[in-house]
Design a protein around this motif. Sequence first.
Motif, PDB file in Angstrom:
ATOM      1  N   GLU A 137       0.836  -1.203   0.000  1.00 40.77           N
ATOM      2  CA  GLU A 137       0.000   0.000   0.000  1.00 40.77           C
ATOM      3  C   GLU A 137       0.869   1.250   0.000  1.00 40.77           C
ATOM      4  O   GLU A 137       0.640   2.185  -0.765  1.00 40.77           O
ATOM      5  CB  GLU A 137      -0.913   0.015   1.232  1.00 40.77           C
ATOM      6  CG  GLU A 137      -2.040  -0.996   1.170  1.00 40.77           C
ATOM      7  CD  GLU A 137      -3.038  -0.662   0.068  1.00 40.77           C
ATOM      8  OE1 GLU A 137      -3.466   0.493  -0.016  1.00 40.77           O
ATOM      9  OE2 GLU A 137      -3.363  -1.569  -0.723  1.00 40.77           O
ATOM     10  N   ALA A 140       2.388   1.988  -3.364  1.00 42.43           N
ATOM     11  CA  ALA A 140       1.491   2.555  -4.366  1.00 42.43           C
ATOM     12  C   ALA A 140       1.459   4.081  -4.232  1.00 42.43           C
ATOM     13  O   ALA A 140       1.569   4.801  -5.227  1.00 42.43           O
ATOM     14  CB  ALA A 140       0.098   1.969  -4.207  1.00 42.43           C
ATOM     15  N   TYR A 141       1.358   4.570  -2.988  1.00 40.18           N
ATOM     16  CA  TYR A 141       1.339   6.027  -2.793  1.00 40.18           C
ATOM     17  C   TYR A 141       2.689   6.644  -3.116  1.00 40.18           C
ATOM     18  O   TYR A 141       2.779   7.731  -3.674  1.00 40.18           O
ATOM     19  CB  TYR A 141       0.944   6.362  -1.357  1.00 40.18           C
ATOM     20  CG  TYR A 141      -0.482   5.975  -1.049  1.00 40.18           C
ATOM     21  CD1 TYR A 141      -1.535   6.518  -1.787  1.00 40.18           C
ATOM     22  CD2 TYR A 141      -0.782   5.057  -0.054  1.00 40.18           C
ATOM     23  CE1 TYR A 141      -2.848   6.158  -1.535  1.00 40.18           C
ATOM     24  CE2 TYR A 141      -2.091   4.688   0.204  1.00 40.18           C
ATOM     25  CZ  TYR A 141      -3.116   5.245  -0.535  1.00 40.18           C
ATOM     26  OH  TYR A 141      -4.396   4.880  -0.283  1.00 40.18           O
ATOM     27  N   SER A 144       3.357   7.468  -6.706  1.00 38.32           N
ATOM     28  CA  SER A 144       2.756   8.712  -7.130  1.00 38.32           C
ATOM     29  C   SER A 144       3.509   9.924  -6.550  1.00 38.32           C
ATOM     30  O   SER A 144       3.777  10.890  -7.265  1.00 38.32           O
ATOM     31  CB  SER A 144       1.289   8.605  -6.738  1.00 38.32           C
ATOM     32  OG  SER A 144       0.680   9.785  -6.583  1.00 38.32           O
TER      33      SER A 144
ATOM     34  N   GLU B  11      -5.776   2.498 -16.090  1.00 34.87           N
ATOM     35  CA  GLU B  11      -5.185   2.523 -14.748  1.00 34.87           C
ATOM     36  C   GLU B  11      -6.213   3.110 -13.788  1.00 34.87           C
ATOM     37  O   GLU B  11      -6.762   4.176 -14.050  1.00 34.87           O
ATOM     38  CB  GLU B  11      -3.890   3.361 -14.805  1.00 34.87           C
ATOM     39  CG  GLU B  11      -3.370   3.911 -13.504  1.00 34.87           C
ATOM     40  CD  GLU B  11      -2.746   2.859 -12.598  1.00 34.87           C
ATOM     41  OE1 GLU B  11      -1.742   2.240 -12.991  1.00 34.87           O
ATOM     42  OE2 GLU B  11      -3.296   2.653 -11.478  1.00 34.87           O
ATOM     43  N   ASP B  12      -6.458   2.426 -12.673  1.00 34.04           N
ATOM     44  CA  ASP B  12      -7.512   2.908 -11.770  1.00 34.04           C
ATOM     45  C   ASP B  12      -7.038   3.993 -10.804  1.00 34.04           C
ATOM     46  O   ASP B  12      -7.844   4.701 -10.237  1.00 34.04           O
ATOM     47  CB  ASP B  12      -8.153   1.744 -10.998  1.00 34.04           C
ATOM     48  CG  ASP B  12      -7.163   1.080 -10.058  1.00 34.04           C
ATOM     49  OD1 ASP B  12      -5.958   1.050 -10.393  1.00 34.04           O
ATOM     50  OD2 ASP B  12      -7.578   0.579  -8.997  1.00 34.04           O
ATOM     51  N   ASP B  13      -5.722   4.122 -10.618  1.00 27.69           N
ATOM     52  CA  ASP B  13      -5.206   5.175  -9.739  1.00 27.69           C
ATOM     53  C   ASP B  13      -5.085   6.453 -10.567  1.00 27.69           C
ATOM     54  O   ASP B  13      -4.203   6.583 -11.417  1.00 27.69           O
ATOM     55  CB  ASP B  13      -3.842   4.746  -9.170  1.00 27.69           C
ATOM     56  CG  ASP B  13      -3.297   5.748  -8.163  1.00 27.69           C
ATOM     57  OD1 ASP B  13      -3.641   6.947  -8.253  1.00 27.69           O
ATOM     58  OD2 ASP B  13      -2.522   5.334  -7.271  1.00 27.69           O
ATOM     59  N   ILE B  16      -1.766   8.340 -10.752  1.00 29.43           N
ATOM     60  CA  ILE B  16      -0.767   7.697 -11.615  1.00 29.43           C
ATOM     61  C   ILE B  16      -1.104   7.940 -13.093  1.00 29.43           C
ATOM     62  O   ILE B  16      -0.252   8.360 -13.874  1.00 29.43           O
ATOM     63  CB  ILE B  16      -0.715   6.176 -11.335  1.00 29.43           C
ATOM     64  CG1 ILE B  16      -0.329   5.905  -9.876  1.00 29.43           C
ATOM     65  CG2 ILE B  16       0.206   5.457 -12.316  1.00 29.43           C
ATOM     66  CD1 ILE B  16       1.139   5.893  -9.581  1.00 29.43           C
ATOM     67  N   SER B  17      -2.354   7.686 -13.461  1.00 29.80           N
ATOM     68  CA  SER B  17      -2.688   7.799 -14.880  1.00 29.80           C
ATOM     69  C   SER B  17      -2.560   9.251 -15.349  1.00 29.80           C
ATOM     70  O   SER B  17      -2.110   9.515 -16.457  1.00 29.80           O
ATOM     71  CB  SER B  17      -4.086   7.248 -15.167  1.00 29.80           C
ATOM     72  OG  SER B  17      -5.059   8.143 -14.695  1.00 29.80           O
ATOM     73  N   ASP B  55      -2.827  -1.488 -16.435  1.00 31.92           N
ATOM     74  CA  ASP B  55      -2.640  -1.828 -15.023  1.00 31.92           C
ATOM     75  C   ASP B  55      -3.185  -3.239 -14.779  1.00 31.92           C
ATOM     76  O   ASP B  55      -3.990  -3.745 -15.562  1.00 31.92           O
ATOM     77  CB  ASP B  55      -3.410  -0.799 -14.171  1.00 31.92           C
ATOM     78  CG  ASP B  55      -3.192  -0.989 -12.678  1.00 31.92           C
ATOM     79  OD1 ASP B  55      -2.123  -1.501 -12.294  1.00 31.92           O
ATOM     80  OD2 ASP B  55      -4.090  -0.617 -11.898  1.00 31.92           O
TER      81      ASP B  55
END
Lengths: 355, 130
Positions: A137, A140-141, A144, B11-13, B16-17, B55
């Motif tokens: 988790e 993932a952050y 970004s 991509e679901d985030d 990011i996308s 993704d």
Amino acid sequence: MPKTSNVSIASLPLDVIFNSSGYAICAVDSKGRIIYINKSFQNAVKRENLIGQDFDSIFSFEEKDKILKIGDICKSSGTFEREETSFLFDDQRIPMRFSATRSDNGEIKYFIILINLISLKQKESLKLDFVSIVAHELRAYLTSIRGYLSLLREEADKNAFPEQAKTFLERASTSTDSLQTLVENLLTISVFERGSIQLKTQFIEWPSFVEKVADEFAIRAEEKNLKLIFNQPKEKIPKVVVDPFRITEVLSNLLTNAIDFTKPGGGVEVNIKTGNDGVITEVKDTGIGIPGEAIPNLFTRYFKVGSRLAEGSKGTGLGLHISKTIVEMHGGKIWVDSEVDKGSTFSFSLPISKK
Amino acid sequence: MIENRTILIIEDDFFISDMYRLLFMKKGYDVIVAGDGEEGLSKARSTKVDIILLDIMMPKMNGIDVLKALRNDKSSTKDTPVFLLTNLGQENIIKEAFKIGAQGYLMKANLLPQQVVTQVEDYFAEQAKK
């Protein structure tokens, strides 16, 4: 025997000790009849009126394909221990550690101690799941955060951000990179501890391999005004069989530490030689050194040398634990020689390939 | 003038996308984004795209199922290059994806967005040589 106040532990009722031990304990007499069970045992088997019953007629232990009889164990002398057996009861097979200790005190012939391995393993597995889920988790952050920071740095260069803003950005980026390393290390450890890692080994021309990794770190060393030198070995170094990805982690860890713990103006040297343990690789720095009392714990998980070293240092101490695990998976050893204020030399050995 | 390349990012985030979207747009790509597998598949089928970034863990339809659907299709998407957007620990999924017919994968956590763009550009450059 250590004592607390003036009360000897021997004067405590045995029942109190047994019930607080957390182990399931049962005692049988010389005929194999149950004469005592503690609370944990009672909770584990959930059956009434056990006292006076024949142990073997209710329970049995299985070792590989053999059934162990308490009656037989009673005949052997001393302590009887098994790391892994199964406890068969009510059609259930429970893996456990088993230990029976002889006592010649009156009628009591043996104490039988059971530890439910399943629950220990489950706990460990849950802990690893937790670490792994949290780390995934976090990552993932982080992906970004790192991405946007790098975009922002580009903007800062193009649009002439104030110098102070650039400094802030650099610091945020550095911390983010450290956090990334920490998260990666946590994931590596959770994978290692599950035992689900297999090395993908190949023959490697070791000196040129190490030189390449060292070269990558030379730039980082220079940024800190440190000299990082790779010394060409004076002797011929035999090929080694390593997992290039994993062994690079070890080299990177040692080099990162050497750079982090050495003050500007100092130096880091990388040497390769052969010795009794095979091919030995040394990362030697002129850094702040490690106090003698800290060395025995240095390679254990989550250990970090106290405040003195922590000043200006980063990391959680996971790196050396990971390095040790990887080196040992290769059949090698890792060790350190260090003197406070003089520097440290971390060395690891790799066995010479017989082929 | 050479026509812009079209890239579809599934991509679901959103963070990011959008990060990738901004950079690919700067490079002159036409960018289409989809926030889940189903939407991605329908956009891949309704528009002609030059490459798809896909993704794996997504709501409604995961990346592997999207890839299967793209490849099984007798329509235009059958040969559209697909790069997976992956995380560490998905090695087995990557293997499976290569069997189904992915062209490559991009490890999100290890790559800065600029490096993602570079890798896609490198792929096109290599294809142009062939």
